[in-house]
Design a protein around this motif. Structure first.
Motif, PDB file in Angstrom:
ATOM      1  N   LEU A 110       0.818  -1.205   0.000  1.00  0.00           N
ATOM      2  CA  LEU A 110       0.000   0.000   0.000  1.00  0.00           C
ATOM      3  C   LEU A 110       0.857   1.263   0.000  1.00  0.00           C
ATOM      4  O   LEU A 110       0.458   2.291  -0.559  1.00  0.00           O
ATOM      5  CB  LEU A 110      -0.989  -0.035   1.163  1.00  0.00           C
ATOM      6  N   ILE A 139      -7.455  -2.058  -6.115  1.00  0.00           N
ATOM      7  CA  ILE A 139      -6.134  -2.561  -5.710  1.00  0.00           C
ATOM      8  C   ILE A 139      -6.272  -4.029  -5.335  1.00  0.00           C
ATOM      9  O   ILE A 139      -7.218  -4.411  -4.644  1.00  0.00           O
ATOM     10  CB  ILE A 139      -5.614  -1.765  -4.488  1.00  0.00           C
ATOM     11  N   PHE A 140      -5.321  -4.822  -5.801  1.00  0.00           N
ATOM     12  CA  PHE A 140      -5.257  -6.221  -5.378  1.00  0.00           C
ATOM     13  C   PHE A 140      -3.901  -6.482  -4.742  1.00  0.00           C
ATOM     14  O   PHE A 140      -2.865  -6.088  -5.298  1.00  0.00           O
ATOM     15  CB  PHE A 140      -5.446  -7.180  -6.562  1.00  0.00           C
ATOM     16  N   VAL A 141      -3.910  -7.154  -3.591  1.00  0.00           N
ATOM     17  CA  VAL A 141      -2.660  -7.563  -2.951  1.00  0.00           C
ATOM     18  C   VAL A 141      -2.683  -9.084  -2.800  1.00  0.00           C
ATOM     19  O   VAL A 141      -3.644  -9.646  -2.256  1.00  0.00           O
ATOM     20  CB  VAL A 141      -2.479  -6.911  -1.564  1.00  0.00           C
TER      21      VAL A 141
END
Lengths: 144, 76, 144, 76
Positions: free
Chosen positions: A13, A35-37
Motif C-alpha cells: 500500500l 487494488i489487489f494484494v
C-alpha cells in the motif's frame, strides 16, 4: 503505467500511495482505484508452509507484465496502473504482489485490475518453491 | 553464433543445469533444442519461450535465438 | 468486520493497513486482498466541481453498511472486511470511501469487494452536494 | 407518542425543514405522513424509510415510528 520486479520486502500500500502521489496528472481526475494484494499463506494444498522462494525469468517477466498492463489499458477506460511483484525468499504473511488501477469509474477499475492479476498468474514466468514439512517442493499450479 | 538455452525452476532441477548453448546445426525447432541438450524426456506440461515470448515446442528457432524451457507458471 | 462513517480526512490505505495489522488472526491465513477507493473528481456531469459536501442519515447508514458487509460474508468465502466512508465537506482528489476484503483466494475477494461498493452506492443513505460554477447542486445519480 | 419525521438532502430543501413530528391520528401509511406534514407534491423518485429501513410509500406506519423521506442515494 509502471511495472517492477524486485527482491526485497514489499510494502504494497505504500507502493500504491507513493506512485499515486508521484503522478500529479492523476489528481482530481480519477474517481475509482481498484487494488489487489497477493499475500503468502501459511498453508497450501492442505499442508503447512514455513517459507517460500519465488524465482522468475528476468526480462521475460517484465515484458509480460508490461504487455498485460497495456492490454488492460486498451480494453478498459483506465488512467494508470501499477504492478509490483516481489521475488526471492519470503515468509508467510509477506505480500507478494500488488496491482493497482486508477480510473474515472469503478467498473473499469475493477475489471482491469482483475484482468492484470489473472493474466499475470497465467502468463508471467514466476515459480514458487515452498518449504514444507520434509523439505522443498515446487508449486505446480495456481492456488487462486 | 549459437542458440542460448535456459531452464527454469523444476525444469532446471530435472535437467541439472540452468543454461546451455547449442550450435544451430540441424536444429529446426525448440523441441530439437531440448533433445540435443538434455538426456531426459520433456515433462508434458513444459512451456517453451523463444526470445522471451511464449511459443510452441514445434516453433522454428534460429541462430542467435534464446530458447527457454519453463514449468507451468505460479506467480502472483 | 468493521464499518465506520466519520467527518474528517480519510487516509484510505492507512485505514486498511491499520485494520489488517490489528487483526492478528488474519496473519498467514489470507492470500488475497481486494481494495476499492472512491475519490472525489473535479468534474461531474460535464462540469467543473470545486468542492462537495456529503450528507448522510446517521444510524440508517451504519445499519446498511453493516448489512451489506454481512451479505458479502454470507455470499462469498471471505475472512474479513472493512468499510470506511467519509462525510462532510471535501475537495477534489479527496478520498471518499474505502472498501477492503480479505480472503484466501482472489475470486472471492474481488467479488465481495465489488458487491459491497455496488450495494453501498445503491442502498446506503448518502447524498452529495456539489459546488459548481454558479452555486450548489445535489447530485441526482451515481456517476459510477 | 407520535410519528417522528425526517427529511434529507434535496427533499429537506424542498419541504423547508429537516424534522417534524405528527400525531398518528388517521395516518396509516408513509404517504399519509408526507401529505400531513408538507404542502408540496412528493417528487416521484423520493425514497421512504421506516425505522431506518428502506420501505414503500404505502407501507403501514404506527405510533412511535421514525419515517424518513430521502432523495435517491449518491454515496461512495
Amino acid at each position: 503505467m509502471e511495472i517492477r520486479v524486485f527482491d526485497g520486502v514489499l510494502d504494497p500500500l505504500a507502493e500504491v500511495s507513493e506512485y499515486e502521489q508521484s503522478k500529479s496528472e492523476l489528481a482530481g481526475h480519477f474517481g475509482a482505484t481498484s487494488i489487489f494484494v497477493g499475500t503468502m499463506r501459511d498453508r497450501n494444498q492442505g499442508g503447512a508452509v514455513s517459507a517460500m522462494t519465488l524465482e522468475h525469468y528476468p526480462g521475460m517477466t517484465e515484458k509480460y507484465l508490461t504487455r498485460v498492463s497495456e492490454e488492460a489499458a486498451k480494453r478498459w477506460d483506465i488512467m494508470d496502473s501499477l504492478v509490483v511483484h516481489r521475488v526471492g525468499a519470503m515468509l508467510p504473511n509477506d505480500p507478494i504482489v500488488v496491482v493497482a488501477v486508477w480510473s474515472a469509474h469503478r467498473d473499469d477499475a475493477f475489471k482491469a485490475c482483475r484482468y492484470i492479476i489473472d493474466e499475470l498468474k497465467t502468463r508471467a514466468p514466476f515459480w514458487k518453491k515452498e518449504m514444507v514439512d520434509g523439505g522443498e517442493r515446487w508449486v505446480s499450479q495456481d492456488s487462486g | 553464433m549459437s542458440i542460448s538455452v535456459k531452464y527454469f525452476a523444476s525444469v532446471r532441477d530435472l535437467v541439472g543445469k540452468a543454461e546451455d548453448a547449442v550450435d544451430c546445426g540441424d536444429i529446426r525447432s525448440a523441441n530439437d533444442v531440448w533433445v540435443q541438450t538434455t538426456s531426459v524426456v520433456m515433462p508434458p506440461n513444459t512451456l517453451v519461450a523463444i526470445n522471451q515470448e511464449h511459443a510452441r515446442g514445434g516453433d522454428r528457432v534460429r541462430d542467435g535465438d534464446e530458447v527457454a524451457f519453463l514449468p507451468p507458471v505460479t506467480g502472483g
